[in-house]
Motif scaffolding. Sequence first.
Motif, short mmCIF file in Angstrom:
data_model
loop_
_atom_site.label_atom_id
_atom_site.label_comp_id
_atom_site.label_asym_id
_atom_site.label_seq_id
_atom_site.Cartn_x
_atom_site.Cartn_y
_atom_site.Cartn_z
N SER A 10 0.85 -1.18 0.00
CA SER A 10 0.00 0.00 0.00
C SER A 10 0.89 1.23 0.00
N ALA A 26 -5.06 4.64 7.20
CA ALA A 26 -4.00 3.94 6.48
C ALA A 26 -2.82 3.56 7.39
N VAL A 149 -6.83 -0.54 1.95
CA VAL A 149 -7.26 0.70 1.27
C VAL A 149 -8.50 1.27 1.95
N GLN A 153 -11.00 3.64 -2.53
CA GLN A 153 -10.03 3.02 -3.43
C GLN A 153 -10.37 1.57 -3.78
N LYS A 154 -11.45 1.07 -3.20
CA LYS A 154 -11.81 -0.33 -3.44
C LYS A 154 -12.00 -0.62 -4.94
N PRO A 182 -8.72 -6.52 -1.38
CA PRO A 182 -8.74 -5.25 -0.65
C PRO A 182 -9.08 -5.51 0.82
#
Length: 341
Positions: A10, A26, A149, A153-154, A182
């Motif tokens: 990531s 994140a 994510v 952002q999936k 994800p």
Amino acid sequence: MTNHTPRVFSGIKPSGGLTLGNYLGAIKRFVDMQAQDFETVYCVVDLHAITVWQDPKELTDATREVAAGFLAAGIDPSQSILFNQSQVPAHAELAWLFNCVARVGWMNRMTQFKDKAGKNAEQSSLGLYAYPSLMAADILLYHATHVPVGEDQKQHVELTRDIAAKFNHDFKAEGFFPQPEPIIEGPATRVMNLRDGTKKMSKSGESDMERINMTDDADKIAKKFKKAKTDPEPLPETLEGLKDRPEAKNLVDIYAGLSGLTNEQVITEYAGAGWGRFKPALADLAVEKLAPISEEMSRLMNDKAEIDRILGEGADKAEAIAQPILDRAYDITGFLRSRKR
């Protein structure tokens, strides 16, 4: 079918500074995954940053700041690979292969481009349009199996899976690129604005009071939470009671994310509490968790040579994984390669 090593990839874009949203959504999760049964590869995605104009000096500074944020939050370069994307050219090379595998129709379905380009889509860079293909290359270059994510952002991870499947199918290379999963979890994977709970916390917001910056000191952190917008009602007895109360929900989510409690546990503990009790408790918790990170970031930012050394060594480690995978992808594609390295 190829068995792939469980590996996490990531990254975070260096543009405009880190916020609490980056941390809870994140970086904190990256640190947690570092202690699990994965190889962890984390990247400052500076190639993605230039899809919109970046001042060159500010890009350099922002790249170091994101790296400092990773390190200060607990990413350990002896456990995880940490580097900036542009130091491993294989990212851009594999992205070109994927530009020729992905279909224009797939890109046209990407909602993030529509959101970012708005009415000026014709004036956007080709890079902004094509960046999901580069993101797919970032992930698949390491044969990553898991990608932490945010919800927004999936769709790009789903595109990555489509690109991997089409490459494998078109070139009869079944299982070469994996189907990455994800990972979207946790109570505060989407942190909202402290002044408007319907908007995501952003580096580019109008007022500094609407966000917690990862560089904010203890006094600023406490002040911002104490002045965060709320509504007149006390905290409800159940999570259901937070419906249609976006600011209240956001503060409960943040408390849960920082404390390691679930949202339900936070509501149980503070059911019926007024904001005069909850906001100071949240401010104290945030200072306890975030001020040490801010202090360590400040120390690291004053030692640029150390950050640069860590990113350089990380790039060497990243390239050692990436280059053989890129070489194999070139062979599969049919490129003639006769250079002696």
